[in-house]
Design a protein around this motif. Sequence first.
Motif, PDB file in Angstrom:
ATOM      1  N   ASN A 167       4.046  -7.734 -24.974  1.00 39.89           N
ATOM      2  CA  ASN A 167       3.611  -8.214 -26.281  1.00 39.89           C
ATOM      3  C   ASN A 167       4.739  -8.948 -26.998  1.00 39.89           C
ATOM      4  OD1 ASN A 167       1.770  -8.484 -28.498  1.00 39.89           O
ATOM      5  ND2 ASN A 167       2.819  -6.790 -29.521  1.00 39.89           N
ATOM      6  N   MET A 168       5.965  -8.429 -26.887  1.00 38.73           N
ATOM      7  CA  MET A 168       7.107  -9.109 -27.512  1.00 38.73           C
ATOM      8  C   MET A 168       7.325 -10.482 -26.892  1.00 38.73           C
ATOM      9  SD  MET A 168       9.392  -9.096 -29.858  1.00 38.73           S
ATOM     10  CE  MET A 168       9.291  -7.371 -30.399  1.00 38.73           C
ATOM     11  N   LEU A 169       7.204 -10.577 -25.581  1.00 33.92           N
ATOM     12  CA  LEU A 169       7.328 -11.881 -24.925  1.00 33.92           C
ATOM     13  C   LEU A 169       6.273 -12.847 -25.456  1.00 33.92           C
ATOM     14  CD1 LEU A 169       7.991 -10.693 -21.258  1.00 33.92           C
ATOM     15  CD2 LEU A 169       9.652 -11.755 -22.790  1.00 33.92           C
ATOM     16  N   ARG A 170       5.062 -12.345 -25.647  1.00 38.37           N
ATOM     17  CA  ARG A 170       3.990 -13.189 -26.192  1.00 38.37           C
ATOM     18  C   ARG A 170       4.337 -13.645 -27.607  1.00 38.37           C
ATOM     19  NH1 ARG A 170       0.132 -12.444 -29.694  1.00 38.37           N
ATOM     20  NH2 ARG A 170       0.549 -10.193 -29.830  1.00 38.37           N
ATOM     21  N   LEU A 171       4.832 -12.712 -28.432  1.00 40.99           N
ATOM     22  CA  LEU A 171       5.165 -13.066 -29.811  1.00 40.99           C
ATOM     23  C   LEU A 171       6.251 -14.139 -29.868  1.00 40.99           C
ATOM     24  CD1 LEU A 171       5.209  -9.464 -31.357  1.00 40.99           C
ATOM     25  CD2 LEU A 171       3.509 -11.267 -31.799  1.00 40.99           C
ATOM     26  N   LEU A 172       7.234 -14.038 -28.996  1.00 45.92           N
ATOM     27  CA  LEU A 172       8.302 -15.039 -28.965  1.00 45.92           C
ATOM     28  C   LEU A 172       7.784 -16.375 -28.440  1.00 45.92           C
ATOM     29  CD1 LEU A 172      11.234 -12.829 -27.596  1.00 45.92           C
ATOM     30  CD2 LEU A 172      10.824 -13.522 -29.965  1.00 45.92           C
ATOM     31  N   ASP A 173       6.963 -16.309 -27.405  1.00 46.18           N
ATOM     32  CA  ASP A 173       6.437 -17.538 -26.810  1.00 46.18           C
ATOM     33  C   ASP A 173       5.545 -18.287 -27.792  1.00 46.18           C
ATOM     34  OD1 ASP A 173       6.379 -19.016 -24.182  1.00 46.18           O
ATOM     35  OD2 ASP A 173       4.219 -18.781 -24.488  1.00 46.18           O
ATOM     36  N   GLU A 174       4.792 -17.562 -28.596  1.00 43.77           N
ATOM     37  CA  GLU A 174       3.894 -18.201 -29.560  1.00 43.77           C
ATOM     38  C   GLU A 174       4.660 -18.947 -30.649  1.00 43.77           C
ATOM     39  OE1 GLU A 174       1.429 -15.017 -30.918  1.00 43.77           O
ATOM     40  OE2 GLU A 174      -0.004 -15.232 -29.259  1.00 43.77           O
ATOM     41  N   GLN A 175       5.948 -18.626 -30.806  1.00 45.30           N
ATOM     42  CA  GLN A 175       6.783 -19.364 -31.755  1.00 45.30           C
ATOM     43  C   GLN A 175       7.281 -20.683 -31.178  1.00 45.30           C
ATOM     44  OE1 GLN A 175       7.490 -18.394 -35.017  1.00 45.30           O
ATOM     45  NE2 GLN A 175       5.924 -16.836 -34.586  1.00 45.30           N
ATOM     46  N   LYS A 176       6.893 -20.958 -29.934  1.00 49.29           N
ATOM     47  CA  LYS A 176       7.308 -22.171 -29.217  1.00 49.29           C
ATOM     48  C   LYS A 176       8.832 -22.267 -29.047  1.00 49.29           C
ATOM     49  CE  LYS A 176       3.228 -25.008 -30.068  1.00 49.29           C
ATOM     50  NZ  LYS A 176       2.353 -23.844 -30.133  1.00 49.29           N
ATOM     51  N   LEU A 177       9.437 -21.116 -28.921  1.00 52.47           N
ATOM     52  CA  LEU A 177      10.881 -21.047 -28.701  1.00 52.47           C
ATOM     53  C   LEU A 177      11.198 -21.347 -27.236  1.00 52.47           C
ATOM     54  CD1 LEU A 177      11.548 -17.744 -30.650  1.00 52.47           C
ATOM     55  CD2 LEU A 177      12.169 -20.058 -31.404  1.00 52.47           C
ATOM     56  N   THR A 178      12.297 -22.037 -27.003  1.00 53.15           N
ATOM     57  CA  THR A 178      12.735 -22.314 -25.628  1.00 53.15           C
ATOM     58  C   THR A 178      13.994 -21.520 -25.279  1.00 53.15           C
ATOM     59  OG1 THR A 178      14.002 -24.239 -26.379  1.00 53.15           O
ATOM     60  CG2 THR A 178      11.736 -24.627 -25.638  1.00 53.15           C
ATOM     61  N   ASN A 179      14.321 -20.510 -26.076  1.00 53.85           N
ATOM     62  CA  ASN A 179      15.503 -19.681 -25.808  1.00 53.85           C
ATOM     63  C   ASN A 179      15.378 -18.977 -24.457  1.00 53.85           C
ATOM     64  OD1 ASN A 179      14.895 -19.833 -28.780  1.00 53.85           O
ATOM     65  ND2 ASN A 179      16.931 -18.936 -28.913  1.00 53.85           N
ATOM     66  N   HIS A 180      16.524 -18.713 -23.830  1.00 53.33           N
ATOM     67  CA  HIS A 180      16.544 -17.810 -22.685  1.00 53.33           C
ATOM     68  C   HIS A 180      16.134 -16.421 -23.157  1.00 53.33           C
ATOM     69  CE1 HIS A 180      18.406 -20.306 -19.581  1.00 53.33           C
ATOM     70  NE2 HIS A 180      19.190 -20.803 -20.517  1.00 53.33           N
ATOM     71  N   VAL A 181      15.254 -15.756 -22.409  1.00 50.46           N
ATOM     72  CA  VAL A 181      14.875 -14.369 -22.688  1.00 50.46           C
ATOM     73  C   VAL A 181      15.062 -13.577 -21.399  1.00 50.46           C
ATOM     74  CG1 VAL A 181      13.094 -12.789 -23.498  1.00 50.46           C
ATOM     75  CG2 VAL A 181      13.198 -15.115 -24.422  1.00 50.46           C
ATOM     76  N   LEU A 182      15.884 -12.525 -21.467  1.00 47.85           N
ATOM     77  CA  LEU A 182      16.215 -11.720 -20.296  1.00 47.85           C
ATOM     78  C   LEU A 182      15.558 -10.348 -20.399  1.00 47.85           C
ATOM     79  CD1 LEU A 182      18.470 -13.936 -20.500  1.00 47.85           C
ATOM     80  CD2 LEU A 182      20.050 -12.257 -19.537  1.00 47.85           C
ATOM     81  N   VAL A 183      14.892  -9.935 -19.321  1.00 54.80           N
ATOM     82  CA  VAL A 183      14.287  -8.608 -19.225  1.00 54.80           C
ATOM     83  C   VAL A 183      14.864  -7.939 -17.978  1.00 54.80           C
ATOM     84  CG1 VAL A 183      12.155  -7.299 -18.919  1.00 54.80           C
ATOM     85  CG2 VAL A 183      12.162  -9.344 -20.375  1.00 54.80           C
ATOM     86  N   ILE A 184      15.512  -6.786 -18.162  1.00 52.69           N
ATOM     87  CA  ILE A 184      16.208  -6.096 -17.075  1.00 52.69           C
ATOM     88  C   ILE A 184      15.489  -4.792 -16.763  1.00 52.69           C
ATOM     89  CG2 ILE A 184      18.415  -5.124 -16.299  1.00 52.69           C
ATOM     90  CD1 ILE A 184      19.756  -6.846 -18.512  1.00 52.69           C
ATOM     91  N   SER A 185      15.092  -4.601 -15.503  1.00 51.01           N
ATOM     92  CA  SER A 185      14.347  -3.397 -15.142  1.00 51.01           C
ATOM     93  C   SER A 185      14.689  -2.953 -13.732  1.00 51.01           C
ATOM     94  CB  SER A 185      12.838  -3.659 -15.240  1.00 51.01           C
ATOM     95  OG  SER A 185      12.097  -2.524 -14.817  1.00 51.01           O
ATOM     96  N   ARG A 186      14.496  -1.663 -13.472  1.00 51.35           N
ATOM     97  CA  ARG A 186      14.599  -1.124 -12.121  1.00 51.35           C
ATOM     98  C   ARG A 186      13.288  -0.437 -11.735  1.00 51.35           C
ATOM     99  NH1 ARG A 186      19.468   1.567 -12.332  1.00 51.35           N
ATOM    100  NH2 ARG A 186      19.186   1.916 -10.116  1.00 51.35           N
ATOM    101  N   TRP A 187      12.235  -0.623 -12.549  1.00 49.63           N
ATOM    102  CA  TRP A 187      10.996   0.107 -12.341  1.00 49.63           C
ATOM    103  C   TRP A 187       9.934  -0.792 -11.696  1.00 49.63           C
ATOM    104  CZ3 TRP A 187      10.766   4.766 -11.368  1.00 49.63           C
ATOM    105  CH2 TRP A 187       9.604   5.552 -11.535  1.00 49.63           C
ATOM    106  N   HIS A 188       8.726  -0.309 -11.664  1.00 51.44           N
ATOM    107  CA  HIS A 188       7.656  -0.995 -10.936  1.00 51.44           C
ATOM    108  C   HIS A 188       7.256  -2.307 -11.621  1.00 51.44           C
ATOM    109  CE1 HIS A 188       6.817   2.421  -8.247  1.00 51.44           C
ATOM    110  NE2 HIS A 188       7.013   3.199  -9.294  1.00 51.44           N
ATOM    111  N   ILE A 189       7.189  -3.376 -10.829  1.00 50.48           N
ATOM    112  CA  ILE A 189       6.635  -4.661 -11.268  1.00 50.48           C
ATOM    113  C   ILE A 189       5.582  -5.052 -10.250  1.00 50.48           C
ATOM    114  CG2 ILE A 189       7.104  -7.096 -11.729  1.00 50.48           C
ATOM    115  CD1 ILE A 189       9.975  -6.313 -12.422  1.00 50.48           C
ATOM    116  N   GLY A 190       4.338  -5.160 -10.695  1.00 53.16           N
ATOM    117  CA  GLY A 190       3.239  -5.469  -9.798  1.00 53.16           C
ATOM    118  C   GLY A 190       2.724  -6.883  -9.980  1.00 53.16           C
ATOM    119  N   PRO A 191       1.856  -7.331  -9.092  1.00 50.53           N
ATOM    120  CA  PRO A 191       1.300  -8.693  -9.193  1.00 50.53           C
ATOM    121  C   PRO A 191       0.615  -8.958 -10.528  1.00 50.53           C
ATOM    122  CG  PRO A 191       0.801  -7.738  -7.044  1.00 50.53           C
ATOM    123  CD  PRO A 191       1.390  -6.637  -7.874  1.00 50.53           C
ATOM    124  N   GLU A 192      -0.023  -7.920 -11.094  1.00 48.73           N
ATOM    125  CA  GLU A 192      -0.705  -8.102 -12.376  1.00 48.73           C
ATOM    126  C   GLU A 192       0.308  -8.365 -13.497  1.00 48.73           C
ATOM    127  OE1 GLU A 192       0.353  -3.836 -11.898  1.00 48.73           O
ATOM    128  OE2 GLU A 192      -0.499  -5.376 -10.604  1.00 48.73           O
TER     129      GLU A 192
END
Length: 378
Positions: free
Chosen positions: A101-126
């Motif tokens: 949701n935060m990524l969506r909120l930032l994207d809707e501002q039409k920002l082109t900033n780098h956004v980094l998300v760091i994880s070691r947990w499950h990331i699925g195709p969905e």
Amino acid sequence: MPILSVAEQDQLREELRDVIEYRKSGLSLNWIVGCPLDCGYCVRHLFDNYEMKVPRALMSDDDAAKMLLGNHFFQPHITPIQLLNRATDPMLPRVKPHTLNMLRLLDEQKLTNHVLVISRWHIGPEDCAILNSFKNIRLTILVTNSGIDHKAIEPVDSNIAAKSLRTAFENAERYRVIHYWRPIVPGLNDSDEHLRRGLGLTNHAHATVFTGLFYKAQIQEYFKVHGLPEPYDEGPRRKILPETLEERILTAARTFGTGSPLFRKTSCAVTYAHEVADYNGHFGIRELCDICPVAQLKRCEDAWRRPNDQEVDEFARRLGGELVEINNRSIVVSGLSEQPRYLMQHSLGYQVHDVARPHIPNHHGRADLGWPTIKEPQ
């Protein structure tokens, strides 16, 4: 997700209540705290909330986004952003909806900033389908994988991160994927087999960062109290990656090859993956660049400019510090803490160092521990 009450928040360390912190890789937004993964070397030890296992919010997603965008350090299209990299994992089941949701909120501002998300947990195709849906932000998913087998130090199976890395990379369209190979620690995950496995994962990323261990006093004490193998006798301020270990990693890379190039610094890998110049201006520290691809060196060289002395002096004074000098490697200042130094660094694309904490050539900004030889810069 329930929001902690004012009384509950008052029990937290001030650093955790301060939702926004400027770090080298970006303005860090941490509006959710608490993690069940129990990695023994986690920086949560530094905030006295290692025992907080259930993620809880300090505020709503909307309020956190407003706070970030209204922060006095934030610059649209310039300031790199990190989400939830301090006190939880952004892809935990309870946390993931808020991350997306935060990524969506930032994207809707039409920002082109780098956004980094760091994880070691499950990331699925969905998840990847949603990550690909953002049209404006320069999104990078950094998948942390250490390969540490000692279950008392890292209970989380490293195969989870390895699978997430493969899935994220296979499905990447608009976002980019970094193999975050860390922490690499002598005696824990630096055998020849560990290095081969780590290098094998470079085939499933746009770039790979290798780095060492933060072993500050609180983490050192945790290792001692729990009878864990202590990799170092000291707990310095900077990350530890001994010179001999780095050379073994680079030698193994030359021997076995890599699918994606290795980088010493996070921003170098992120910007390479997006085919832009490094926003931290590492090009001035030339010994960092000796493993970089030629194409990336060219991008950084074209963008790198020594700033004007008077402008930098005025910039430093506005922030409450003083310019000491500008040399061919960095701006050197006095009287500025890390956060305003990072503002200068990202605004100017030029390294900014504290005169009281000098960077020794060829140590790559790491702790002096394990680096007995001081070489002159080339």
